[in-house]
Design a protein around this motif. Structure first.
Motif, PDB file in Angstrom:
ATOM      1  N   ASP A 195     -52.277  25.980 -47.198  1.00  0.00           N
ATOM      2  CA  ASP A 195     -51.305  25.057 -47.792  1.00  0.00           C
ATOM      3  C   ASP A 195     -51.651  24.845 -49.260  1.00  0.00           C
ATOM      4  OD1 ASP A 195     -49.666  23.007 -48.609  1.00  0.00           O
ATOM      5  OD2 ASP A 195     -50.105  21.699 -46.908  1.00  0.00           O
ATOM      6  N   LEU A 227     -51.888  32.179 -35.537  1.00  0.00           N
ATOM      7  CA  LEU A 227     -50.723  32.207 -36.418  1.00  0.00           C
ATOM      8  C   LEU A 227     -51.095  32.933 -37.703  1.00  0.00           C
ATOM      9  CD1 LEU A 227     -49.347  28.557 -36.060  1.00  0.00           C
ATOM     10  CD2 LEU A 227     -48.440  30.634 -35.021  1.00  0.00           C
ATOM     11  N   ILE A 260     -49.283  28.853 -41.781  1.00  0.00           N
ATOM     12  CA  ILE A 260     -48.698  27.551 -41.487  1.00  0.00           C
ATOM     13  C   ILE A 260     -48.123  26.982 -42.776  1.00  0.00           C
ATOM     14  CG2 ILE A 260     -49.083  25.203 -40.656  1.00  0.00           C
ATOM     15  CD1 ILE A 260     -51.410  26.327 -38.966  1.00  0.00           C
ATOM     16  N   PHE A 304     -45.093  23.437 -44.692  1.00  0.00           N
ATOM     17  CA  PHE A 304     -44.067  22.962 -43.762  1.00  0.00           C
ATOM     18  C   PHE A 304     -44.146  23.595 -42.377  1.00  0.00           C
ATOM     19  CE2 PHE A 304     -42.201  22.411 -48.020  1.00  0.00           C
ATOM     20  CZ  PHE A 304     -41.997  21.045 -47.979  1.00  0.00           C
ATOM     21  N   GLY A 305     -45.093  24.489 -42.160  1.00  0.00           N
ATOM     22  CA  GLY A 305     -45.178  25.235 -40.911  1.00  0.00           C
ATOM     23  C   GLY A 305     -45.447  24.398 -39.676  1.00  0.00           C
ATOM     24  N   PHE A 360     -43.860  22.035 -38.663  1.00  0.00           N
ATOM     25  CA  PHE A 360     -42.577  21.650 -38.077  1.00  0.00           C
ATOM     26  C   PHE A 360     -41.817  22.823 -37.455  1.00  0.00           C
ATOM     27  CE2 PHE A 360     -43.696  18.708 -41.449  1.00  0.00           C
ATOM     28  CZ  PHE A 360     -43.757  17.534 -40.728  1.00  0.00           C
ATOM     29  N   LYS A 361     -42.399  24.003 -37.520  1.00  0.00           N
ATOM     30  CA  LYS A 361     -41.753  25.177 -36.929  1.00  0.00           C
ATOM     31  C   LYS A 361     -42.203  25.351 -35.476  1.00  0.00           C
ATOM     32  CE  LYS A 361     -41.395  27.577 -41.320  1.00  0.00           C
ATOM     33  NZ  LYS A 361     -41.836  28.739 -42.101  1.00  0.00           N
ATOM     34  N   PRO A 362     -41.318  25.889 -34.632  1.00  0.00           N
ATOM     35  CA  PRO A 362     -41.672  26.085 -33.220  1.00  0.00           C
ATOM     36  C   PRO A 362     -42.956  26.892 -33.008  1.00  0.00           C
ATOM     37  CG  PRO A 362     -39.331  26.388 -33.519  1.00  0.00           C
ATOM     38  CD  PRO A 362     -39.922  26.251 -34.902  1.00  0.00           C
ATOM     39  N   SER A 363     -43.315  27.742 -33.951  1.00  0.00           N
ATOM     40  CA  SER A 363     -44.539  28.530 -33.795  1.00  0.00           C
ATOM     41  C   SER A 363     -45.798  27.663 -33.793  1.00  0.00           C
ATOM     42  CB  SER A 363     -44.638  29.584 -34.900  1.00  0.00           C
ATOM     43  OG  SER A 363     -44.639  28.963 -36.173  1.00  0.00           O
ATOM     44  N   ALA A 364     -45.683  26.431 -34.276  1.00  0.00           N
ATOM     45  CA  ALA A 364     -46.831  25.516 -34.336  1.00  0.00           C
ATOM     46  C   ALA A 364     -46.860  24.556 -33.153  1.00  0.00           C
ATOM     47  CB  ALA A 364     -46.810  24.749 -35.646  1.00  0.00           C
ATOM     48  N   GLN A 365     -46.196  24.922 -32.080  1.00  0.00           N
ATOM     49  CA  GLN A 365     -46.089  24.029 -30.924  1.00  0.00           C
ATOM     50  C   GLN A 365     -47.458  23.575 -30.402  1.00  0.00           C
ATOM     51  OE1 GLN A 365     -43.883  25.589 -27.601  1.00  0.00           O
ATOM     52  NE2 GLN A 365     -43.310  23.551 -26.964  1.00  0.00           N
ATOM     53  N   TRP A 405     -48.307  20.473 -32.037  1.00  0.00           N
ATOM     54  CA  TRP A 405     -47.532  19.347 -31.494  1.00  0.00           C
ATOM     55  C   TRP A 405     -48.209  18.819 -30.226  1.00  0.00           C
ATOM     56  CZ3 TRP A 405     -42.073  22.020 -31.305  1.00  0.00           C
ATOM     57  CH2 TRP A 405     -41.699  22.412 -32.596  1.00  0.00           C
TER      58      TRP A 405
END
Length: 92
Positions: A25, A62, A65, A68-69, A71-76, A79
């Motif tokens: 980042d 991954l 990231i 903003f990554g 917030f992407k589904p790839s970072a589930q 979450w």
């Protein structure tokens, strides 16, 4: 005249804080994160409530990231980690 934000209320904030940073980042490098988190409390011991995590995207399979990554589904996975942290924090 320059405008300056009053960050003094943050010095009294003692609720748990989960902070994610990412090694790729460029908009918020770890030094910037540390600067922001330093406003939470007035001494090093005041930061016990902060859980700072600096994530290398490759450590969670991954390629990137970035800023903003999260917030992407790839970072589930992140979450899920956040949800687990919230649950664990609530039950303490």
């Amino acid at each position: 005249p320059s405008f300056k934000f009053d960050l003094s209320p943050w010095h009294n904030f003692t609720k748990p804080v989960l902070s994610f940073g990412f090694t790729d980042d460029d908009m918020a490098p770890e030094t910037a994160i540390d600067g922001l988190l330093a406003e939470y409390g007035t001494t090093v011991n005041d930061h016990r409530h902060i859980d700072k995590r600096i994530i290398d995207p490759k450590s969670i399979d991954l390629d990137s990231i970035g800023h903003f990554g999260f917030f992407k589904p790839s970072a589930q996975q992140l979450w899920q980690d956040t949800a687990a942290w919230i649950h664990q924090t609530r039950t303490k």
